[in-house]
Design a protein around this motif. Structure first.
Motif, short mmCIF file in Angstrom:
data_model
loop_
_atom_site.label_atom_id
_atom_site.label_comp_id
_atom_site.label_asym_id
_atom_site.label_seq_id
_atom_site.Cartn_x
_atom_site.Cartn_y
_atom_site.Cartn_z
N LYS A 4 0.84 -1.21 0.00
CA LYS A 4 0.00 0.00 0.00
C LYS A 4 0.87 1.25 0.00
N ILE A 5 0.41 2.24 -0.73
CA ILE A 5 1.16 3.49 -0.80
C ILE A 5 0.25 4.67 -0.40
N ILE A 6 0.84 5.84 -0.35
CA ILE A 6 0.04 7.06 -0.14
C ILE A 6 -0.02 7.79 -1.47
N ILE A 7 -1.24 8.17 -1.87
CA ILE A 7 -1.43 8.93 -3.11
C ILE A 7 -1.98 10.31 -2.76
N THR A 8 -1.29 11.34 -3.20
CA THR A 8 -1.78 12.69 -2.94
C THR A 8 -2.27 13.31 -4.25
N ILE A 9 -3.37 14.03 -4.17
CA ILE A 9 -3.91 14.72 -5.35
C ILE A 9 -4.16 16.18 -4.98
N ASP A 10 -3.36 17.06 -5.55
CA ASP A 10 -3.54 18.48 -5.30
C ASP A 10 -3.92 19.18 -6.59
N GLY A 16 -11.66 18.32 -10.68
CA GLY A 16 -11.96 16.89 -10.70
C GLY A 16 -11.12 16.05 -9.75
N LYS A 17 -10.50 16.68 -8.77
CA LYS A 17 -9.65 15.93 -7.84
C LYS A 17 -10.43 14.85 -7.09
N SER A 18 -11.60 15.25 -6.56
CA SER A 18 -12.32 14.29 -5.72
C SER A 18 -12.89 13.14 -6.55
N THR A 19 -13.28 13.42 -7.79
CA THR A 19 -13.79 12.34 -8.64
C THR A 19 -12.70 11.29 -8.84
N LEU A 24 -10.04 6.10 -7.61
CA LEU A 24 -8.79 5.39 -7.30
C LEU A 24 -8.94 4.58 -6.01
N ALA A 25 -9.53 5.23 -5.00
CA ALA A 25 -9.68 4.56 -3.70
C ALA A 25 -10.54 3.30 -3.86
N LYS A 26 -11.61 3.41 -4.62
CA LYS A 26 -12.52 2.29 -4.83
C LYS A 26 -11.79 1.14 -5.53
N LYS A 27 -11.10 1.49 -6.58
CA LYS A 27 -10.40 0.51 -7.40
C LYS A 27 -9.30 -0.21 -6.61
N LEU A 28 -8.62 0.55 -5.75
CA LEU A 28 -7.47 0.00 -5.04
C LEU A 28 -7.82 -0.54 -3.65
N GLY A 29 -9.06 -0.26 -3.20
CA GLY A 29 -9.45 -0.66 -1.85
C GLY A 29 -8.76 0.22 -0.81
N GLN A 213 -8.77 9.43 -17.46
CA GLN A 213 -7.89 9.94 -16.40
C GLN A 213 -7.63 8.87 -15.34
N LEU A 214 -8.64 8.03 -15.11
CA LEU A 214 -8.45 6.95 -14.13
C LEU A 214 -7.39 5.97 -14.63
N SER A 215 -7.44 5.63 -15.89
CA SER A 215 -6.47 4.62 -16.36
C SER A 215 -5.06 5.20 -16.37
N LYS A 216 -4.94 6.48 -16.63
CA LYS A 216 -3.64 7.14 -16.57
C LYS A 216 -3.09 7.07 -15.13
N ALA A 217 -3.94 7.43 -14.18
CA ALA A 217 -3.51 7.44 -12.78
C ALA A 217 -3.19 6.02 -12.30
N LEU A 218 -3.99 5.04 -12.75
CA LEU A 218 -3.73 3.65 -12.32
C LEU A 218 -2.40 3.14 -12.85
#
Ligand code: DC
Length: 228
Positions: A4-10, A16-19, A24-29, A213-218
């Motif tokens: 597990k890691i820490i992911i920061t989004i600023d 669209g940060k919260s989206t 990401l949180a859902k996908k990664l648990g 954007q999700l697939s890029k972040a993943l």
């Protein structure tokens, strides 16, 4: 992806940060933490209790009376903001709060109070947190830092749609000037201004769908988990 890691989004308001953070949180648990909700809840408390936030003593006394926590909504599974045991998730999204929150979030004592709680939430990792200073101040050693941005007109349009659903009396001009004002205060304040961390990856989503954007972040997550 076991480690597990820490992911920061600023990033700027309404890009669209919260989206992305929620997806990401859902996908990664992972646990999703909306740090802006904490500043909004503090603002709500200050407004309701007529706190003079230019007076440090009053601010410090008020902060002692504030208990913040996130609880999961049993129906939706979404995490919601509680202020002194009251669910304030909906009311903190009001324009009245948005008009004052940047001033409150610029107060040093308020930030010290919120940041200490945010850091505690990250001790076990497996966290996605969004805000303005998460990669620079809250978790400067986070394994993955994302800095989000989008064209101004696109951001105004998105926020307007979101607010219009709740309140059809809101005008696009009001939304635009509120966004501009918040961006200005958030990036020019003395304490922890919004800025991109040197090691943050930039995600401009002006022309990206949510899925893109999700697939890029993943892909970034995958890379960081491997190289950790
Ligand atoms: O992300 P948001 O729009 O809900 O944030 C509300 C306000 O809180 C925003 O104008 C800036 C402030 N904020 C902050 O200063 N630091 C954070 N980590 C998160 C939000």
């Amino acid at each position: 992806m076991s480690k597990k890691i820490i992911i920061t989004i600023d990033g700027w308001s309404s890009c669209g940060k919260s989206t992305l953070a929620k997806q990401l949180a859902k996908k990664l648990g992972y646990v999703y933490v909306d740090s802006g909700a904490m500043y909004r809840a503090i603002t709500l408390y200050f407004l309701r209790n007529h706190i003079d936030w230019t007076d440090k003593k009053e601010v410090n006394a008020a902060l002692k009376e504030i208990h913040l926590d996130f609880r999961s909504n049993e129906q939706t599974g979404d995490s919601e903001m509680y202020l002194n045991d009251e669910n304030v998730e909906y009311v903190i999204r009001d324009l009245i709060i948005a008009e004052k929150v940047s001033d409150i979030a610029a107060i040093k004592e308020v930030r010290t109070f919120a940041v200490a709680q945010q850091q505690k939430m990250g001790t076990k990792k497996g966290v996605v947190m969004d805000g303005r200073d998460i990669g620079t101040v809250v978790f400067p050693k986070a394994e993955l830092k994302i800095f989000m941005t989008a064209d101004n007109a696109v951001r105004v349009e998105r926020r307007f749609k979101e607010m219009y659903e709740k309140n059809p009396n809101v005008s696009i001009e009001e939304v635009k000037s509120n966004l501009e004002m918040r961006d200005y205060i958030d990036s020019n304040r003395e304490v922890s201004p919004l800025r991109k961390a040197d090691d943050a990856l930039v995600l401009d989503n002006t022309n990206l769908t949510e899925a893109e954007q999700l697939s890029k972040a993943l892909a970034w997550v995958k890379e960081r988990v491997k190289t950790k």
